[in-house]
Design an enzyme around this catalytic site. Structure first.
Site, short mmCIF file in Angstrom:
data_model
loop_
_atom_site.label_atom_id
_atom_site.label_comp_id
_atom_site.label_asym_id
_atom_site.label_seq_id
_atom_site.Cartn_x
_atom_site.Cartn_y
_atom_site.Cartn_z
N TYR A 79 7.80 -5.92 10.24
CA TYR A 79 8.69 -5.62 11.35
C TYR A 79 10.10 -5.19 10.91
O TYR A 79 10.87 -4.72 11.73
CB TYR A 79 8.83 -6.83 12.27
CG TYR A 79 7.53 -7.26 12.92
CD1 TYR A 79 6.77 -6.35 13.65
CD2 TYR A 79 7.07 -8.56 12.80
CE1 TYR A 79 5.58 -6.74 14.24
CE2 TYR A 79 5.88 -8.95 13.39
CZ TYR A 79 5.13 -8.04 14.10
OH TYR A 79 3.97 -8.41 14.69
N ILE A 80 10.43 -5.39 9.67
CA ILE A 80 11.80 -5.08 9.22
C ILE A 80 11.75 -3.94 8.22
O ILE A 80 10.72 -3.70 7.56
CB ILE A 80 12.48 -6.32 8.60
CG1 ILE A 80 11.65 -6.91 7.46
CG2 ILE A 80 12.75 -7.37 9.67
CD1 ILE A 80 12.29 -8.09 6.78
#
Length: 911
Positions: free
Chosen positions: A124-125
């Site tokens: 997600y990052i």
């Protein structure tokens, strides 16, 4: 006898190859494992300041770099080609690098070091290399390479980092048999320190943390083994019932900090009402206090009992020449700066070679086209003949640097001979390029190359100057927004006993001799005072002995107790007044004494220690107050005057072991207090230590004066307000915002110059402090928005210098103003008089804050000799200096005193 190993037995037809005993396998494994963990896992290399996993992450990100963000999961997968320890360790190390906000530019939820929140999942990052990392960390031409763990890839041995990255980021690692803990330092300070190293100056570095807060580096010692730093949260006193924590110590989190506060409150070490975490962009933890609780004492208690103050022991260990070394941070900086200079030199040399090669090719191409050598190869039949024709054509116009020059030689001087590759490159020039060749542009290009070559040569000749310019460029390009966040302070030592909340009640059973906080249900117990469970208790008995012991639920200190109280070993103002009867001689003595230098639970004697000695009178005086007592003699005493007064002020204050002065040799029936006197030590001398922002009595700092019970401290702030405070050493003062801090005298007059925010008019006012409320600010300038205090002083005749401009075309001029003549003393609410100048550019005081108080000279106390009554007549009192030790009474003096008792009115001569 040596043990022999049995040959292994196998079934028929079975064979096992490469047999090794267990002993041979493990005897060196631990050393190999320890060396591997130290060199390849936990300790950074001094060359680039990176651990292997960090170096491999950055190398993988450089391979993937296309200017856009990459999923961290993809970066982890790329890094696993070089790092054989799994995705979890790579992910944690990458998040740690990203949170340092230097080498990696992040996107998404990367967690928060202040709150302890973790980062989101790797899928997600996103991340990419920062511009700083691309400029400073990578250069494939100066990188040393090695094969990866499986031999499929190349990875850098160390990265060519041209910056003290190790000190900027800090690092922590635990290896086998050693560990490293290097504190992060400020980016801007490191750049300036590197410049100072290049200029041959001494440097000193101190840590700077992203969490801010306060730091005491008194024992930092360059971060060597055995050093220690103390970190504190920044606590702001909003009002009497609210404290706000703005920054937290490095290594702590808001959650852990709040838990430590709640734990201390549950243990009754501090009194709080509620703790609220309002942390968002900035840290804000509100500590709400109940009514009647001192915010200053609570602030000290937070430092003493919670994670608002922590200690860290740095340990600078780095890998140098494949071995761990313990060195100071200044040495790390010097080595890093030297390595940066070497890398810059190598880059310049590489750039110089590239420029010379471009100049060589451009020069040959210009000769080849302008002299139409390409036409001569039209008649050549073989490849070798073509190359030979071009070579002969070029050599007419060039010569090597070592060749002898001809007269009026116009040939171009080459740095290297013409090679076959040069000739082949010329044959590859297309006809279209030859037809569009511009000789002027070619000359301009060659001139630009020669100018750049001259610049590079100058940099190489002045390498130190070039390195200084490099660091200045880094400071200018990347230093914005990287100012120091951690304030360097010197902390005072917060004693737990002083700040512990009074969470217990002290009781005493005088008859049975028990003391403690568990005697509440004892019918014969008497409440003494509130105390904490960290206090010491002093108990004085009627026989003149005393002990100091740790407070407990119930402790036996001896029967027939006269006095019980909380003992403070640093209290030099608590004086005991005592009259006791010596059992051996029957003489009554009076003494005034301090109790200091004691051993806990040891019995001390305040008298001569003879049998039958008893205490007749005892009082404890917190501020060394004297007293006058009325002494009534026994009815059987032969003296005519059976009642007289005795003044303790005539006695010098001595130690607990002094015998005292004779009061009377007659038996005493009763002693009662007649009058309580003033403090014989005078006012308490107070000093202000601006380093720790505290008042102190230990004679360091600026002397403020002697304070009696009704004296106050005047504090004037930059915002145009003043405040009166009690001279309490527990108070905290906001030093950066204070203009004046001094003892308030009855004749103190403040002179102030301020500008009104609405009208922009300058005013002068002089006023006395008319308020008496403590701990409340009073604003004495205009309260309109933009109003600003320009100058304030307590000098009786202040003089100011004003830089004015009388009209727009006039020059600036300076004028001196005697403020005491400009305006009379008025009330503190008055606006003041206008400064009637067209425009005021600057104003400064030519006088200081005001007269400094002079320390009083400590006069030696004097005592009076007993009056001589040898002839029955009174003689004048002869003063003499008080003896410094105990008063010794000889047997001859006792015999002489008994003879005096037989004479009429002899009693009058004994006191």
């Amino acid at each position: 006898m040596e043990e022999t190993e049995e040959e292994p037995k196998f079934a028929p037809g079975e064979t096992i190859h490469d047999v090794a005993t267990v002993r041979g396998m493990y005897q060196n494994w631990f050393l190999d494992y320890a060396s591997y963990v130290i060199l390849e896992r936990a300790v950074p290399a001094i060359e680039d300041g990176l651990k292997p996993v960090q170096r491999r992450i950055l190398h993988a990100m450089k391979e993937m770099d296309d200017g856009r963000f990459n999923k961290v999961a993809n970066v982890i997968g790329q890094t696993m080609q070089y790092h054989p320890h799994g995705d979890a360790s790579i992910g944690d190390a990458m998040v740690n690098l990203g949170q340092k906000d230097l080498l990696i530019e992040t996107q998404g939820n990367w967690g928060d070091v202040r709150t302890g929140d973790g980062a989101a999942a790797a899928r997600y990052i996103e991340a990419r290399l920062s511009k700083f990392a691309l400029d400073v960390v990578f250069n494939p031409d100066t990188t040393e390479w090695q094969l990866s763990y499986d031999g499929r890839k190349r990875e850098p041995t160390t990265l060519p980092v041209k910056f003290p990255l190790l000190l900027a980021q800090g690092v922590e690692g635990i290896a086998v048999g050693l560990s490293t803990k290097i504190m992060p330092h400020n980016f801007r300070e490191l750049c300036r320190a590197s410049i100072d190293v290049l200029r041959g100056r001494e440097v000193q570095l101190f840590p700077d943390f992203s969490t801010g807060g306060l730091c005491d580096v008194s024992n930092y010692n360059s971060g060597m083994r055995g050093s220690k730093i103390r970190l504190r949260a920044t606590i702001e006193k909003v009002d009497k019932t609210l404290l706000v924590i703005r920054d937290i110590p490095y290594g702590s989190t808001t959650t852990a900090l709040m838990e430590s506060i709640v734990k201390a409150a549950e243990a009754n070490k501090i009194k709080i009402k509620k703790v609220v975490d309002n942390t968002a962009k900035d840290v804000e933890i509100q500590v709400q206090l109940p009514a009647g609780v001192s915010p200053d004492l609570t602030m000290d208690a937070l430092y003493a009992f919670t994670d608002c103050e922590i200690s860290i022991s740095p340990n600078t260990c780095v890998i140098i020449d494949d071995k761990p070394r313990f060195i100071g941070v200044e040495d790390v900086l010097r080595q890093s700066t030297k390595a940066t200079v070497r890398l810059l030199e190598r880059e310049l040399e590489i750039r110089q070679d590239e420029l010379w090669e471009k100049w060589h090719n451009a020069s040959l191409e210009k000769i080849f086209i302008e002299n139409r050598i390409y036409r001569k190869i039209e008649e050549c039949e073989t490849w070798e003949e073509i190359l030979e024709t071009i070579d002969k054509g070029l050599k007419k116009f060039v010569r090597l640097a070592g060749d002898k020059a001809r007269a009026d030689d116009q040939r171009i001087v080459l740095r290297r001979p013409i090679e076959a590759d040069d000739l082949m490159r010329l044959t590859e020039i297309r006809i279209k390029r030859i037809s569009k060749f511009d000789g002027f542009k070619a000359d301009e290009y060659i001139q630009r190359l020669e100018a750049e070559l001259a610049e590079v040569a100058d940099h190489l000749a002045n390498l130190t100057r070039y390195a200084i310019s490099y660091f200045e460029g880094l400071l200018k390009k990347y230093g914005a927004g990287r100012e120091r966040k951690t304030q360097l302070r010197t902390f005072d030592v917060v004693t737990a006993q002083k700040v512990a909340v009074a969470n217990q009640k002290l009781y005493v059973n005088y008859a049975d001799g028990f003391v403690g906080y568990g005697l509440k249900k004892d019918e014969n117990a008497v409440f003494i005072c509130d105390c904490s469970d960290l206090d010491d208790i002093i108990a004085i008995r009627r026989d003149g002995t005393f002990t100091v012991s740790k407070i407990a639920e119930k402790t036996f200190v001896g029967k027939d107790i006269l006095h019980v109280g909380v003992y403070n070993k640093n209290d030099d103002r608590l004086v005991y007044n005592m009259v006791y009867l010596d059992g051996a001689s029957g003489i009554s003595f009076a003494k005034r004494f301090l109790v200091s230098g004691i051993t806990r639970d040891k019995v001390y004697d305040l008298t001569k220690g003879t049998k039958g000695t008893k205490t007749l009178y005892l009082t404890a005086n917190p501020n060394s107050e004297s007293e006058i007592v009325s002494i009534q003699l026994s009815d059987k005493a032969p003296a005519r005057v059976k009642q007289f007064d005795f003044d303790f002020a005539e006695l010098a204050i001595k130690g607990k072991g002094s015998m005292g002065n004779i009061v009377t040799k007659q038996p005493i029936k009763k002693i009662t207090q007649k009058e309580r006197g003033d403090s014989t030590l005078g006012g308490r001398e107070m000093f202000f230590d601006s380093v720790v922002g505290r008042l102190t009595t230990s004679a360091h700092g600026r002397y403020l004066g002697a304070f009696d019970t009704d004296n106050t401290v005047l504090v004037v702030y930059k915002d145009g307000s003043y405040e009166l405070k009690s001279p309490d050493p527990a108070l905290h003062f906001d030093v950066p915002n204070i203009l004046i801090l001094r003892k308030l005298e009855p004749d103190t007059v403040l002179s102030a110059v301020y500008v009104d925010g609405d009208t922009k008019i300058h005013y002068v006012k002089r006023f006395k402090i008319e308020t008496s409320t403590l701990e409340k600010r009073f604003t004495f300038i205009a309260e309109t928005k933009g109003s600003k205090l320009l100058a304030v002083t307590a000098h009786p005749e202040p003089l100011a210098e004003v830089t004015i401009q009388r009209d727009k075309k006039a020059d600036k001029e300076k004028e001196k103003i005697a403020l005491s003549e400009f305006i009379d003393v008025k009330g503190w609410k008055a606006m003041g008089n206008k400064l009637n100048f067209y425009k005021i550019h600057a104003l400064s005081l030519l006088t200081d804050e005001g007269p400094e108080p002079q320390r009083r000279e400590v006069a030696k106390k004097r005592a009076l000799l007993p009056k001589s009554t040898e002839t029955g007549s009174e003689t004048p009192e002869v003063p003499r200096p008080e003896p410094t030790g105990p008063v010794d009474v000889t047997d001859a003096e006792v015999a002489q005193a008994r003879e005096l008792l037989k004479r009429p009115k002899a009693q009058l001569g004994l006191f």
